[in-house]
Design a protein around this motif. Sequence first.
Motif, PDB file in Angstrom:
ATOM      1  N   VAL A  44       0.862  -1.179   0.000  1.00  0.00           N
ATOM      2  CA  VAL A  44       0.000   0.000   0.000  1.00  0.00           C
ATOM      3  C   VAL A  44       0.900   1.230   0.000  1.00  0.00           C
ATOM      4  CG1 VAL A  44      -1.795   1.276   1.213  1.00  0.00           C
ATOM      5  CG2 VAL A  44      -1.784  -1.237   1.273  1.00  0.00           C
ATOM      6  N   ALA A  45       0.947   1.940  -1.113  1.00  0.00           N
ATOM      7  CA  ALA A  45       1.848   3.081  -1.262  1.00  0.00           C
ATOM      8  C   ALA A  45       1.337   4.296  -0.496  1.00  0.00           C
ATOM      9  CB  ALA A  45       2.008   3.429  -2.736  1.00  0.00           C
ATOM     10  N   ASN A  46       2.247   5.234  -0.243  1.00  0.00           N
ATOM     11  CA  ASN A  46       1.867   6.520   0.328  1.00  0.00           C
ATOM     12  C   ASN A  46       2.684   7.614  -0.352  1.00  0.00           C
ATOM     13  OD1 ASN A  46       4.347   7.241   2.063  1.00  0.00           O
ATOM     14  ND2 ASN A  46       3.843   5.180   2.815  1.00  0.00           N
ATOM     15  N   ASP A  47       2.338   8.860  -0.085  1.00  0.00           N
ATOM     16  CA  ASP A  47       2.966   9.987  -0.777  1.00  0.00           C
ATOM     17  C   ASP A  47       4.145  10.593  -0.024  1.00  0.00           C
ATOM     18  OD1 ASP A  47       1.116   9.817  -2.857  1.00  0.00           O
ATOM     19  OD2 ASP A  47      -0.320  11.113  -1.806  1.00  0.00           O
ATOM     20  N   VAL A  48       4.511  10.011   1.121  1.00  0.00           N
ATOM     21  CA  VAL A  48       5.544  10.622   1.960  1.00  0.00           C
ATOM     22  C   VAL A  48       6.848   9.837   1.947  1.00  0.00           C
ATOM     23  CG1 VAL A  48       6.128  11.391   4.300  1.00  0.00           C
ATOM     24  CG2 VAL A  48       3.785  11.635   3.442  1.00  0.00           C
ATOM     25  N   TYR A  49       6.761   8.508   1.998  1.00  0.00           N
ATOM     26  CA  TYR A  49       7.959   7.683   2.128  1.00  0.00           C
ATOM     27  C   TYR A  49       8.157   6.796   0.898  1.00  0.00           C
ATOM     28  CZ  TYR A  49       7.603   9.169   6.971  1.00  0.00           C
ATOM     29  OH  TYR A  49       7.518   9.932   8.109  1.00  0.00           O
ATOM     30  N   VAL A  50       9.401   6.739   0.441  1.00  0.00           N
ATOM     31  CA  VAL A  50       9.750   5.932  -0.728  1.00  0.00           C
ATOM     32  C   VAL A  50       9.501   4.458  -0.427  1.00  0.00           C
ATOM     33  CG1 VAL A  50      11.634   5.244  -2.257  1.00  0.00           C
ATOM     34  CG2 VAL A  50      11.472   7.606  -1.460  1.00  0.00           C
ATOM     35  N   ASP A 101      24.607  -2.151  -1.749  1.00  0.00           N
ATOM     36  CA  ASP A 101      23.158  -2.001  -1.858  1.00  0.00           C
ATOM     37  C   ASP A 101      22.578  -1.801  -0.457  1.00  0.00           C
ATOM     38  OD1 ASP A 101      20.555  -1.995  -2.713  1.00  0.00           O
ATOM     39  OD2 ASP A 101      20.459  -4.154  -3.129  1.00  0.00           O
ATOM     40  N   LEU A 102      22.744  -0.611   0.075  1.00  0.00           N
ATOM     41  CA  LEU A 102      22.372  -0.327   1.459  1.00  0.00           C
ATOM     42  C   LEU A 102      20.874  -0.110   1.617  1.00  0.00           C
ATOM     43  CD1 LEU A 102      25.451   0.138   1.503  1.00  0.00           C
ATOM     44  CD2 LEU A 102      25.051   2.011   3.100  1.00  0.00           C
ATOM     45  N   GLY A 103      20.330  -0.636   2.699  1.00  0.00           N
ATOM     46  CA  GLY A 103      18.923  -0.434   3.007  1.00  0.00           C
ATOM     47  C   GLY A 103      18.733   0.680   4.021  1.00  0.00           C
ATOM     48  N   GLY A 104      17.533   1.227   4.062  1.00  0.00           N
ATOM     49  CA  GLY A 104      17.188   2.228   5.058  1.00  0.00           C
ATOM     50  C   GLY A 104      17.539   3.657   4.710  1.00  0.00           C
ATOM     51  N   LEU A 105      18.165   3.882   3.555  1.00  0.00           N
ATOM     52  CA  LEU A 105      18.613   5.233   3.214  1.00  0.00           C
ATOM     53  C   LEU A 105      17.445   6.200   3.017  1.00  0.00           C
ATOM     54  CD1 LEU A 105      21.532   4.450   0.738  1.00  0.00           C
ATOM     55  CD2 LEU A 105      21.670   5.049   3.163  1.00  0.00           C
ATOM     56  N   GLU A 106      16.272   5.668   2.695  1.00  0.00           N
ATOM     57  CA  GLU A 106      15.108   6.531   2.509  1.00  0.00           C
ATOM     58  C   GLU A 106      14.653   7.167   3.820  1.00  0.00           C
ATOM     59  OE1 GLU A 106      13.475   2.243   2.707  1.00  0.00           O
ATOM     60  OE2 GLU A 106      15.308   3.300   2.158  1.00  0.00           O
ATOM     61  N   PHE A 107      15.184   6.671   4.948  1.00  0.00           N
ATOM     62  CA  PHE A 107      14.800   7.213   6.253  1.00  0.00           C
ATOM     63  C   PHE A 107      15.919   8.029   6.903  1.00  0.00           C
ATOM     64  CE2 PHE A 107      12.287   3.226   5.815  1.00  0.00           C
ATOM     65  CZ  PHE A 107      11.029   3.813   5.739  1.00  0.00           C
ATOM     66  N   ILE A 108      16.981   8.312   6.155  1.00  0.00           N
ATOM     67  CA  ILE A 108      18.106   9.096   6.663  1.00  0.00           C
ATOM     68  C   ILE A 108      18.001  10.526   6.127  1.00  0.00           C
ATOM     69  CG2 ILE A 108      20.625   9.305   6.708  1.00  0.00           C
ATOM     70  CD1 ILE A 108      19.536   6.885   8.224  1.00  0.00           C
ATOM     71  N   PRO A 109      18.272  11.549   6.956  1.00  0.00           N
ATOM     72  CA  PRO A 109      18.259  12.922   6.433  1.00  0.00           C
ATOM     73  C   PRO A 109      19.188  13.049   5.229  1.00  0.00           C
ATOM     74  CG  PRO A 109      18.405  12.948   8.828  1.00  0.00           C
ATOM     75  CD  PRO A 109      18.569  11.518   8.403  1.00  0.00           C
ATOM     76  N   ARG A 195      11.286  15.012  13.319  1.00  0.00           N
ATOM     77  CA  ARG A 195      10.295  15.390  12.309  1.00  0.00           C
ATOM     78  C   ARG A 195      10.843  16.587  11.547  1.00  0.00           C
ATOM     79  NH1 ARG A 195       5.567  13.708  10.870  1.00  0.00           N
ATOM     80  NH2 ARG A 195       3.922  15.047  10.058  1.00  0.00           N
ATOM     81  N   MET A 196      10.868  16.473  10.229  1.00  0.00           N
ATOM     82  CA  MET A 196      11.506  17.505   9.421  1.00  0.00           C
ATOM     83  C   MET A 196      10.976  17.461   7.995  1.00  0.00           C
ATOM     84  SD  MET A 196      15.219  15.671   8.721  1.00  0.00           S
ATOM     85  CE  MET A 196      15.675  16.849   7.438  1.00  0.00           C
ATOM     86  N   TYR A 197      11.298  18.502   7.248  1.00  0.00           N
ATOM     87  CA  TYR A 197      11.030  18.506   5.815  1.00  0.00           C
ATOM     88  C   TYR A 197      12.280  18.000   5.105  1.00  0.00           C
ATOM     89  CZ  TYR A 197       6.647  21.085   6.213  1.00  0.00           C
ATOM     90  OH  TYR A 197       5.357  21.442   6.495  1.00  0.00           O
ATOM     91  N   ASP A 198      12.099  17.037   4.207  1.00  0.00           N
ATOM     92  CA  ASP A 198      13.242  16.470   3.501  1.00  0.00           C
ATOM     93  C   ASP A 198      12.778  15.947   2.144  1.00  0.00           C
ATOM     94  OD1 ASP A 198      15.873  15.831   3.112  1.00  0.00           O
ATOM     95  OD2 ASP A 198      15.920  14.144   4.509  1.00  0.00           O
ATOM     96  N   TYR A 199      13.761  15.545   1.331  1.00  0.00           N
ATOM     97  CA  TYR A 199      13.476  15.077  -0.021  1.00  0.00           C
ATOM     98  C   TYR A 199      13.474  13.550  -0.083  1.00  0.00           C
ATOM     99  CZ  TYR A 199      14.740  19.902  -1.084  1.00  0.00           C
ATOM    100  OH  TYR A 199      14.795  21.269  -1.108  1.00  0.00           O
ATOM    101  N   ASP A 200      12.799  13.010  -1.091  1.00  0.00           N
ATOM    102  CA  ASP A 200      12.821  11.570  -1.317  1.00  0.00           C
ATOM    103  C   ASP A 200      14.241  11.124  -1.640  1.00  0.00           C
ATOM    104  OD1 ASP A 200      10.126  11.275  -0.928  1.00  0.00           O
ATOM    105  OD2 ASP A 200       9.610  11.251  -3.066  1.00  0.00           O
ATOM    106  N   SER A 214      14.907  18.773  -7.504  1.00  0.00           N
ATOM    107  CA  SER A 214      13.871  19.369  -8.343  1.00  0.00           C
ATOM    108  C   SER A 214      12.490  19.293  -7.692  1.00  0.00           C
ATOM    109  CB  SER A 214      13.826  18.673  -9.708  1.00  0.00           C
ATOM    110  OG  SER A 214      13.589  17.284  -9.553  1.00  0.00           O
ATOM    111  N   ALA A 215      12.292  18.316  -6.809  1.00  0.00           N
ATOM    112  CA  ALA A 215      10.987  18.136  -6.178  1.00  0.00           C
ATOM    113  C   ALA A 215      10.884  18.972  -4.904  1.00  0.00           C
ATOM    114  CB  ALA A 215      10.766  16.666  -5.855  1.00  0.00           C
ATOM    115  N   GLN A 216       9.673  19.082  -4.400  1.00  0.00           N
ATOM    116  CA  GLN A 216       9.441  19.798  -3.153  1.00  0.00           C
ATOM    117  C   GLN A 216       9.684  18.858  -1.969  1.00  0.00           C
ATOM    118  OE1 GLN A 216       8.653  23.121  -2.702  1.00  0.00           O
ATOM    119  NE2 GLN A 216       9.109  23.217  -4.902  1.00  0.00           N
ATOM    120  N   PRO A 217      10.239  19.374  -0.867  1.00  0.00           N
ATOM    121  CA  PRO A 217      10.438  18.522   0.312  1.00  0.00           C
ATOM    122  C   PRO A 217       9.105  18.144   0.951  1.00  0.00           C
ATOM    123  CG  PRO A 217      10.922  20.804   0.844  1.00  0.00           C
ATOM    124  CD  PRO A 217      10.699  20.758  -0.642  1.00  0.00           C
TER     125      PRO A 217
END
Length: 227
Positions: A44-50, A101-109, A195-200, A214-217
């Motif tokens: 189930v996809a969402n718009d916040v997390y990769v 091929d590191l995991g978890g990078l989508e959750f790192i600032p 909690r912060m604003y960040d990019y995918d 190019s995208a919005q945080p």
Amino acid sequence: MKIRKSLIALTLLAMVFTVSGCSGGSDKESKKEEDKKEPVVSMVANDVYVEPVNPTNAQITAYNKLSAALENQDTQEEAKQVAVSFAFDFFTLSNKKDQSDLGGLEFIPTAYINKFKDFATAYYYGNYPTIVNEYGKDSLPEVSDVQISGFEEAQGLQYNAQPVEGYYVDLKVTYKEGKIPVDKLKTSMKVTLIRMYDYDYNPETDYSGNYAESAQPKQGYRVLALD
């Protein structure tokens, strides 16, 4: 820098992650074959997390709980599930192509990704080729379950010298049975989230130098420390 200090804790994992074999019978091999035939859980996809890449069924289930927390606008549950999804993706090596091929990078600032890669490769993912060469790819660690054992609001956290809100999440991690003894793997940890604003996260981006987004945080949670 906070991430540098916190990731030093991963050196403890490196020191105890001494690969040692133990006997594995045909029953274990048969069980692995059965596990591979498990029906795939729908994500189930969402718009916040990769979305995770090549996830296990357990990892998809965890990510779906994160999507549900977002749907319900429950920020505390969102924080808990970010910590859980991070643990699944980072500590599971069985679905990774190689040690890079590191995991978890989508959750790192975003600003810390490059340093995180260096530490993670040196102190955990660097074990990947040793395990594969000596025991085969089927022996790579795979997280089967992550339980939340503690949760509290964090005080005094800072990011880029600015105060930020966040949480401490204590986790208990279980791995699929394999040739590597469980006591050689990291099974308990405290994750600090902000909690912060960040990019995918984009695996095609070179985070070692200057780069343009190019995208919005988006506002969400990121892992500031892992102990």
